[in-house]
Design an enzyme around this catalytic site. Sequence first.
Site, mmCIF file in Angstrom:
data_model
loop_
_atom_site.group_PDB
_atom_site.id
_atom_site.type_symbol
_atom_site.label_atom_id
_atom_site.label_comp_id
_atom_site.label_asym_id
_atom_site.label_seq_id
_atom_site.Cartn_x
_atom_site.Cartn_y
_atom_site.Cartn_z
ATOM 1 N N CYS A 12 7.057 3.603 -21.888
ATOM 2 C CA CYS A 12 6.468 4.729 -22.739
ATOM 3 C C CYS A 12 4.848 4.864 -22.678
ATOM 4 C CB CYS A 12 7.051 4.967 -24.458
ATOM 5 S SG CYS A 12 6.088 3.299 -24.909
ATOM 6 N N CYS B 272 2.525 2.043 -23.067
ATOM 7 C CA CYS B 272 3.063 1.192 -22.260
ATOM 8 C C CYS B 272 1.577 1.128 -20.868
ATOM 9 C CB CYS B 272 4.351 0.627 -20.919
ATOM 10 S SG CYS B 272 5.690 0.187 -22.727
ATOM 11 N N ASP C 187 -20.582 24.801 5.911
ATOM 12 C CA ASP C 187 -20.186 24.845 4.642
ATOM 13 C C ASP C 187 -19.811 23.805 3.291
ATOM 14 O OD1 ASP C 187 -19.408 27.539 4.990
ATOM 15 O OD2 ASP C 187 -17.968 27.293 5.473
ATOM 16 N N CYS D 255 -5.435 -21.060 15.968
ATOM 17 C CA CYS D 255 -4.888 -19.475 16.208
ATOM 18 C C CYS D 255 -4.822 -19.593 14.639
ATOM 19 C CB CYS D 255 -3.850 -19.334 16.704
ATOM 20 S SG CYS D 255 -4.680 -19.414 18.750
ATOM 21 N N ASP E 114 -17.221 32.335 2.335
ATOM 22 C CA ASP E 114 -18.204 32.394 3.848
ATOM 23 C C ASP E 114 -17.079 33.713 4.956
ATOM 24 O OD1 ASP E 114 -19.282 31.893 5.843
ATOM 25 O OD2 ASP E 114 -17.396 30.272 6.608
ATOM 26 N N CYS F 33 -2.853 -22.633 19.423
ATOM 27 C CA CYS F 33 -2.615 -23.670 18.680
ATOM 28 C C CYS F 33 -2.511 -23.447 17.641
ATOM 29 C CB CYS F 33 -4.273 -24.567 18.893
ATOM 30 S SG CYS F 33 -5.358 -23.205 19.027
#
Length: 818
Positions: A37, A40, A714, A108, A511, A105
């Site tokens: 609700c 909450c 604009d 990495c 415009d 390795c």
Amino acid sequence: MPKTSALNAIKTPISQDSAKLEEKIQTLTLPIKGMTCASCSNRLERVLSKQFGIIQSQVNLALEQAHIHFNPKLISTQAIYQLITQAGFTVPMETLDFNIDGMTCTACTVRLEKVLDRLSGVSKVAIHLATEKAMITAPTGVLSSDTVITAVQQAGFTAKPLLSVADREAQEKAQTSAKDRYELRQLQLAALLTFPLTLPMLMMPFGIHIDLAPWIQFLLATPVQFWIGRHFYVGAYKSLRGGIGNMDVLVSLGTSAAWGLSTWNILISSNDYLYFEASAMVITLVLLGRRLEGRAKRSAASAIRALMALRPATAQIERAGKIITIPAEQVVTDDIVLVRPGEHIPVDGVIIEGSSQLDESMITGESLPVARGKGEAITGGSVNGEGLLRIQATTVGAESTLARIIQLVENAQSSKAPVQKLVDQVTHIFVPVVVTIAFLTFAGWWLLEGSTETAFKAAISVLVIACPCALGLATPTALMVGTGTAARHGILIRDAIALERAQNSDTVVFDKTGTLTEGQPAVDLVLPVEDSAETLLQLVASAQQGSEHPLAKAVLAKAQGMALSPPQNFRNFPGKGFSTQIQERTILVGNRRLMEENQIDISLLQAQAATFEKTGHTIIWVAEINSPSRLLGILTATDPIKAVTSQAISSLQSRGLTVVMLTGDNSGAAQAVADKIGIKQVIAEVLPEDKTNQIQTLQAQGRRVIMVGDGVNDAPALATADVGMAMGTGTDVAMETAGIILMRGDPSLVTAALSISRATYQKIRQNLFWAFVYNILAIPLAAFGMLNPVVAGAAMAMSSVSVVSNSLLLRRWQPKLI
């Protein structure tokens, strides 16, 4: 729509410290489970907002999402998840599996793990060198495969998802379907156990008296109360632990009191007052109401699902001379994609071979198929017609047009309308107030009549009829449906604030070029002073090479096939024109103002230019500023007015809005266009930097202004106006600045945008009126003993459904055809 990368909205200058802070802020949109609700969602929002490191949070009950802006330097995503869990809710997680190539390795794996752990939303990362796999845990739907693949590539490796987007969506759909079936079984079992308890009440009007033994009533009601209804207790416990009550508290209190008193009466052999049917019936009705509410909310979110459905699961691409099928999300920029008739376009791209009619209705709202051919840009999600197309991918993944549209709609649906602040304040105190009223109701009836039965029934009715859910759903469900419906018709509303301001506006400023006109001018006359028309055109076209300005394109189109010289030392004068050097000659090209500022004598052609301007022509003045400076001639251009412009302007004026034209064009040409389309107020010859001032002048007069434009020039005016509307045919700057984006260059969409904004806000008002009036009337009726608990429970269950159903009526909205 342009396929360049999106640009940020133009902002006012800020301090370096503020800029550094903005760079650190991340945004996270999390799915939230456990909210029942408005109390909450309101409680979770307060918990998050109080946390150090979280800049802002918005929790949406209808979408079941939390939109969080936070500083990762001050709070981690894991801490945010823990905060949500401590508040009594959960963040559903998913694990994404990837094959990783290139790791050699342990260093990495350590490096890659750090890279992936920094991705927004990631909760946990596990890299396995031996199997060359990565498992990433993150909230459901938050982390995309594209994001992970890009991060892995930047770290020097390659990644391939073990599950495609289509597979993941299928998994989510299966999980949702399983949950739905479980809830339906629970409801059916509750109804089966409750039905015998309601038989005495149902048969009484027919003169049939049925008495169930007390212990049978106990056996029927107890599983409903504590097994089927257990999640009410779990929700109430979590809510109270978080410091505030919610709907589960009211349901648990009311039904537990009814069941508890009935059980006590059985134990003391007093079978006069048993309320097992009330407790079981209320739980069953609430479950029914929540199921109907859930179905309605899913229906309200159908617009997003419809947009997502436009993305095809696979794509056919050409690699090494072969056509292979891969998941659509693995297409990369510059891939050659093959699209057969009837298929969805998987990515944004440019047609390199073939032509077809494309259905772009779900993207732009344009109902008729659009012809597309070689060299034209097309949008992913469109449906190919009868032709076979070869497309070169331009933007993919999160940068694609469709992905940006989906993100924009999701952001709009998760935003909060200003009126929601009042609702949040009410829901924060709602449950304590209702519990207090229930206690006073019991005390009042008991003291006045001495009847514990009447007092008990009235108190239970107050608890179960009160409904904060309807209050919490009133605004977000209307926003969900309204913004989704607008998106289906090519209108993208950025947030609830833009929607509220749009429906409240009284002035629309347009415009001219590209908004009211086609934005594709054509040169129709070249008038030299001394040289030939061909020489003057060749000179101006040489100067315009490389320019994207519509007038420059018109000149170059007119000069097609001519030998052009390269321009040098180009200098731009915004809103006026430019100067450049062509073969030792310094040329000035622009409007009348530029000529006057450079002391160019224009008297030779001034009268002719004025005549052309009155008929709507734009004049391009050309001069040479070598010693001595002199006028070389003029070019005239016309930009066709869009077919629906006049009707669109008339429609806006009939709604009581003031329409204004704001343009940098000369006043004669601007007034000629305005007279043709029915605009009475014209502000012409305005420099780009002055457009903002003109908007502010209108606002100072008390007007609520909408600015409609499509160009870079604009953008500041769009940002200054109360609401900026950008045409989808325009630039990314304009669209990123605007509050509403119109996906087609159609002025009638302005009227449609105002219509859907007003319709959506009308639904919000209706929902809030119903939710408030329901509680204002229902609680006193229950307190005065005029409603029994079963009727009260039914009314409460249906109140939320009615609010969501009313919002769903917005799906019927259609723009009026002009």
